[in-house]
Scaffold this motif. Structure first.
Motif, PDB file in Angstrom:
ATOM      1  N   ALA A   1      29.905  32.556 -15.989  1.00  0.00           N
ATOM      2  CA  ALA A   1      30.349  33.842 -16.393  1.00  0.00           C
ATOM      3  C   ALA A   1      31.404  34.536 -15.757  1.00  0.00           C
ATOM      4  CB  ALA A   1      29.164  34.766 -16.614  1.00  0.00           C
ATOM      5  N   GLU A   2      31.367  34.421 -14.385  1.00  0.00           N
ATOM      6  CA  GLU A   2      32.337  35.038 -13.470  1.00  0.00           C
ATOM      7  C   GLU A   2      33.666  34.089 -13.500  1.00  0.00           C
ATOM      8  OE1 GLU A   2      32.550  37.975 -11.666  1.00  0.00           O
ATOM      9  OE2 GLU A   2      30.539  38.505 -13.143  1.00  0.00           O
TER      10      GLU A   2
ATOM     11  N   LYS B   1      44.624  33.268  -4.892  1.00  0.00           N
ATOM     12  CA  LYS B   1      44.389  34.481  -4.322  1.00  0.00           C
ATOM     13  C   LYS B   1      43.403  35.203  -4.779  1.00  0.00           C
ATOM     14  CE  LYS B   1      49.378  35.097  -2.952  1.00  0.00           C
ATOM     15  NZ  LYS B   1      50.557  35.763  -3.118  1.00  0.00           N
ATOM     16  N   PHE B   2      42.753  34.886  -5.813  1.00  0.00           N
ATOM     17  CA  PHE B   2      41.639  35.725  -6.499  1.00  0.00           C
ATOM     18  C   PHE B   2      40.322  35.495  -5.838  1.00  0.00           C
ATOM     19  CE2 PHE B   2      38.229  36.309  -9.597  1.00  0.00           C
ATOM     20  CZ  PHE B   2      38.549  37.494 -10.010  1.00  0.00           C
ATOM     21  N   PHE B   3      39.690  36.519  -5.389  1.00  0.00           N
ATOM     22  CA  PHE B   3      38.600  36.596  -4.579  1.00  0.00           C
ATOM     23  C   PHE B   3      37.293  37.399  -5.311  1.00  0.00           C
ATOM     24  CE2 PHE B   3      35.894  38.758  -1.296  1.00  0.00           C
ATOM     25  CZ  PHE B   3      35.461  37.641  -1.044  1.00  0.00           C
ATOM     26  N   ASN B   4      36.360  37.070  -5.542  1.00  0.00           N
ATOM     27  CA  ASN B   4      35.453  37.604  -6.335  1.00  0.00           C
ATOM     28  C   ASN B   4      34.390  38.299  -5.440  1.00  0.00           C
ATOM     29  OD1 ASN B   4      33.033  38.347  -7.766  1.00  0.00           O
ATOM     30  ND2 ASN B   4      33.737  37.368  -9.491  1.00  0.00           N
TER      31      ASN B   4
ATOM     32  N   SER C   1      37.274  35.243 -14.573  1.00  0.00           N
ATOM     33  CA  SER C   1      38.397  35.102 -13.626  1.00  0.00           C
ATOM     34  C   SER C   1      39.647  34.367 -13.815  1.00  0.00           C
ATOM     35  CB  SER C   1      37.900  34.423 -12.463  1.00  0.00           C
ATOM     36  OG  SER C   1      36.784  34.828 -11.552  1.00  0.00           O
ATOM     37  N   LYS C   2      39.538  33.504 -15.074  1.00  0.00           N
ATOM     38  CA  LYS C   2      40.635  32.843 -15.464  1.00  0.00           C
ATOM     39  C   LYS C   2      41.682  33.486 -16.122  1.00  0.00           C
ATOM     40  CE  LYS C   2      37.988  28.712 -16.820  1.00  0.00           C
ATOM     41  NZ  LYS C   2      37.741  27.638 -18.019  1.00  0.00           N
ATOM     42  N   ASN C   3      41.259  34.835 -16.592  1.00  0.00           N
ATOM     43  CA  ASN C   3      42.444  35.985 -16.895  1.00  0.00           C
ATOM     44  C   ASN C   3      43.219  36.447 -15.891  1.00  0.00           C
ATOM     45  OD1 ASN C   3      41.043  35.522 -19.377  1.00  0.00           O
ATOM     46  ND2 ASN C   3      39.650  37.271 -19.360  1.00  0.00           N
TER      47      ASN C   3
END
Length: 91
Positions: A82-83, A60-63, A87-89
């Motif tokens: 880097a992003e 669900k994570f969207f940057n 995001s892994k967190n």
């Protein structure tokens, strides 16, 4: 359909192939079945991987920042790495 919720800048995990278990950003949606993915390390932006949506686990994570940089063509592999690390967190 599964691909309707996939968009540029979304984090996905490969479920098949040599890159099984690796995280990537979606850099382009080709059609309802295929997307281009890149991680900035092994799969760089100049040669993204064409992957079937059914072989990906969609998070669900969207940057939004990645999406905007891809749209403006001002993105680098280092920024993408880097992003993805940040995001892994979020999982």
């Amino acid at each position: 359909m599964l691909s309707e919720k996939i968009r540029v800048g979304q984090v996905v995990k490969s479920l098949s192939g040599r890159e099984t278990g690796r995280l990537f950003f979606v850099v382009k949606v080709i059609d309802p079945q295929y997307v281009l993915i890149s991680d900035g390390k092994k799969r760089k932006l100049d040669r993204p991987k064409l992957k079937k949506v059914k072989h990906l686990k969609v998070y669900k994570f969207f940057n939004e920042e990645v999406k905007n940089k891809i749209a403006s063509d001002k993105i680098t592999d280092a920024f993408l790495r880097a992003e993805l690390t940040k995001s892994k967190n979020n999982f």
